[in-house]
Scaffold this active site. Structure first.
Site, PDB file in Angstrom:
ATOM      1  N   GLU A  17       0.848  -1.183   0.000  1.00 21.53           N
ATOM      2  CA  GLU A  17       0.000   0.000   0.000  1.00 21.53           C
ATOM      3  C   GLU A  17       0.889   1.240   0.000  1.00 21.53           C
ATOM      4  O   GLU A  17       2.092   1.139   0.247  1.00 21.53           O
ATOM      5  CB  GLU A  17      -0.920  -0.009   1.229  1.00 21.53           C
ATOM      6  CG  GLU A  17      -1.873  -1.189   1.263  1.00 21.53           C
ATOM      7  CD  GLU A  17      -2.833  -1.154   2.446  1.00 21.53           C
ATOM      8  OE1 GLU A  17      -2.755  -0.192   3.251  1.00 21.53           O
ATOM      9  OE2 GLU A  17      -3.659  -2.075   2.561  1.00 21.53           O
TER      10      GLU A  17
ATOM     11  N   GLY B 189       4.622  -0.864   2.816  1.00 22.77           N
ATOM     12  CA  GLY B 189       5.406  -1.683   1.906  1.00 22.77           C
ATOM     13  C   GLY B 189       6.110  -2.759   2.710  1.00 22.77           C
ATOM     14  O   GLY B 189       5.592  -3.844   2.938  1.00 22.77           O
TER      15      GLY B 189
ATOM     16  N   GLU C 183       9.322  -7.319  -2.680  1.00 23.09           N
ATOM     17  CA  GLU C 183       9.221  -8.531  -1.855  1.00 23.09           C
ATOM     18  C   GLU C 183      10.234  -8.524  -0.716  1.00 23.09           C
ATOM     19  O   GLU C 183      10.822  -9.547  -0.372  1.00 23.09           O
ATOM     20  CB  GLU C 183       9.359  -9.783  -2.714  1.00 23.09           C
ATOM     21  CG  GLU C 183       8.180  -9.950  -3.652  1.00 23.09           C
ATOM     22  CD  GLU C 183       7.893 -11.398  -3.962  1.00 23.09           C
ATOM     23  OE1 GLU C 183       7.920 -12.228  -3.037  1.00 23.09           O
ATOM     24  OE2 GLU C 183       7.638 -11.686  -5.130  1.00 23.09           O
ATOM     25  N   GLY C 184      10.417  -7.346  -0.138  1.00 24.56           N
ATOM     26  CA  GLY C 184      11.357  -7.184   0.957  1.00 24.56           C
ATOM     27  C   GLY C 184      12.653  -6.587   0.461  1.00 24.56           C
ATOM     28  O   GLY C 184      13.387  -7.210  -0.306  1.00 24.56           O
TER      29      GLY C 184
END
Length: 418
Positions: free
Chosen positions: A131, A135, A398-399
Site C-alpha cells: 500500500e 510496503g 518482496e522485501g
C-alpha cells in the site's frame, strides 16, 4: 522428505532445456520491442500457454517437485531470456502462491485454474499486499475487511500500490486487515472473483525496468465477496485471531519490557513471501547470468590494443568473480527452495539470504557488464542496459535488502532487532 542433491533429475534437465529454448527462441527476440512499448506481451503469453509453459498444469508440476528446485530452474531460465516478459508470465504465480499458502484444497481447485485462463484466452492474476504507506511494514496496512454476517459476505475497502497485474487480472488475491488492533496478526487473504464491482485499477505505472510487466495501483470501494472467498475459511481465521488475542493479552507486559512483539501465527502476506523468496532470487539470478554470459562473449570478441579485452587481467578477474558469485547464489537459492518445500525450518533466514544475495548480484553483474562493454553497453544496441534497469527492483520488492538483513539478523541472534 526428499534428499538434497545437486544432481538434477532427467525431468529437471528436460524442463530446463525446454524453458531455455522458449526463452532463447521466443522471449529474447521480443524483449526489446515489449520493453519499448511498455505493454503486457499478450502474444508471448499466448505462445507460452499453447506449449503448456503458462498454465495451471505446468505450475502445479513445478510446485509439486519434492526437491523444490524445479520452479527455481524454470524461473532462472525464463528470466535469462528477459525479466520484463518473464514477470508478465510468472507474475501470476505470486497470486497462486498466496492461494497455496492460505487456501483450502477446494479453494485451490476452484481459483488457481482461473488465474491462468486457457490456451485460447489466457488470463493473469494479481497478489495485492503493498500500500502507499505499507510496503516493508505490512503491519501498517489500512485496507479493511468487514464481515457482513447477514449476507455471508466480506466487504473490502482500501488501496493497494505497485501491484503486478493490478486491475487487468482475472483474479485478485487481496490481503486486508480484519482486526486492525492486532496489527499484521489480524490480517487475512481474500479472493476477489472476476468482474466484482468496486475493484478498479489505476493507469499503468511507468517504471525504470520490467516494463513489459503491468504494474498499477488497485482501489477497493465496498468490494463485496462471498464468504467462501476468505482463503482458509472463517473457522480457521476465527481460531487464529483468538490465539492472537490470547497471546497479545498474555505477553503484553513482558513484551513491552524486552521490546518484543507478541506472536499469533504467520501473517497472511509473510506466509506467501516465505514461499516466494527463493523463486524471486532465481529470477534475479537469471538476469545476472544473462548479463555475465553476454559480457563474457563480448570480451572474447572485442579487441583493443591488438588483443581481445578478456586477455586483460582486470576483465578476466571481473568475469571470474561474477561466475563464482552466480554459482554460489544458485546454491543458496536451491538450499532455501529445498528447505521450504520439505518444511525444514528456516533457522538463519535462509530464504532471505537467497533473495538478498541474488538481488544484489543482479545489480552488480549488470553494472559490471555495462562497464565491460564500455560505451556500447550504455546504448540500447546491446541488452545489458535493459538488464541493468530490470535488475534494480530485486533489491526493493518482496522485501528490500535492508529488510532481508533484518530478517537474517533476528534469526541468527534470536533477538528483536528494530
Amino acid at each position: 522428505m526428499s534428499a538434497f542433491s545437486l544432481a538434477l533429475t532427467e525431468e529437471q534437465r528436460d524442463l530446463r532445456d525446454w524453458v531455455h529454448g522458449f526463452a532463447a527462441d521466443v522471449v529474447r527476440p521480443a524483449a526489446a520491442e515489449w520493453d519499448e512499448r511498455e505493454e503486457t506481451p499478450w502474444p508471448v503469453i499466448q505462445e507460452a500457454a499453447k506449449i503448456g509453459l503458462y498454465g495451471f498444469e505446468s505450475l502445479a508440476e513445478m510446485f509439486g517437485d519434492p526437491t523444490g528446485i524445479t520452479l527455481q530452474i524454470a524461473n532462472e531460465e525464463l528470466f535469462w531470456g528477459d525479466a520484463g516478459i518473464g514477470m508478465a508470465l510468472f507474475g501470476t504465480s505470486l497470486a497462486v502462491a498466496g492461494i497455496f499458502a492460505a487456501g483450502t484444497p477446494e479453494q485451490l481447485a476452484e481459483w488457481v485454474p482461473q488465474c491462468f485462463g486457457d490456451e485460447s484466452s489466457p488470463q493473469v492474476a494479481a497478489f495485492c499486499v503493498s500500500e502507499p504507506e505499507a510496503g516493508s511494514d505490512v503491519s501498517a496496512m489500512r485496507t479493511r475487511a468487514r464481515y457482513d454476517e447477514a449476507r455471508d459476505e466480506w466487504v473490502l475497502n482500501g488501496q493497494k500500490a505497485w501491484i503486478t497485474n493490478g486491475g487487468i487480472a482475472n483474479v485478485h488475491v487481496v490481503v486486508a486487515s480484519v482486526e486492525p488492533e492486532l496489527g499484521a496478526r489480524g490480517q487475512a487473504a481474500f479472493i476477489v472473483p472476476p468482474g466484482t464491482p468496486g475493484l478498479t485499477g489505476a493507469r499503468k505505472i511507468k517504471k525504470l525496468g520490467l516494463r513489459a510487466s503491468h504494474t498499477a495501483d488497485v482501489f477497493l470501494d465496498d468490494v463485496r465477496v462471498p464468504g467462501h472467498c476468505l482463503l482458509g475459511g472463517k473457522e480457521r481465521l476465527d481460531r487464529r485471531l483468538a490465539r492472537a488475542r490470547e497471546n497479545a493479552q498474555g505477553k503484553d507486559s513482558r513484551d513491552r519490557k524486552d521490546g518484543k512483539g507478541a506472536k499469533g501465527g504467520r501473517q497472511a502476506a509473510m506466509a506467501t513471501f516465505e514461499i516466494s523468496r527463493p523463486t524471486v532470487g532465481a529470477q534475479a539470478l537469471g538476469i545476472a547470468r544473462a548479463a555475465y554470459e553476454y559480457a563474457l562473449e563480448y570480451a572474447g570478441e572485442r579487441r583493443a590494443f591488438g588483443r581481445p579485452i578478456i586477455d586483460n587481467q582486470a576483465i578476466a578477474f571481473a568475469l571470474a568473480d561474477l561466475r563464482t558469485e552466480i554459482d554460489a547464489v544458485r546454491l543458496l537459492i536451491w538450499r532455501a527452495a529445498w528447505m521450504a518445500r520439505n518444511e525444514v525450518p528456516f533457522t538463519a533466514g535462509e530464504g532471505s539470504m537467497a533473495k538478498l544475495r541474488a538481488g544484489e548480484l543482479a545489480v552488480a553483474a549488470t553494472e559490471k557488464a555495462i562497464q565491460i562493454l564500455g560505451g556500447a553497453g550504455y546504448s540500447r544496441e546491446h541488452p545489458v542496459e535493459r538488464m541493468y534497469r530490470d535488475a534494480k527492483i530485486y533489491t526493493i520488492f518482496e522485501g528490500t535488502s535492508e529488510i532481508q538483513r533484518l530478517v537474517i539478523a533476528r534469526a541468527i541472534s534470536g533477538r528483536h532487532i528494530p
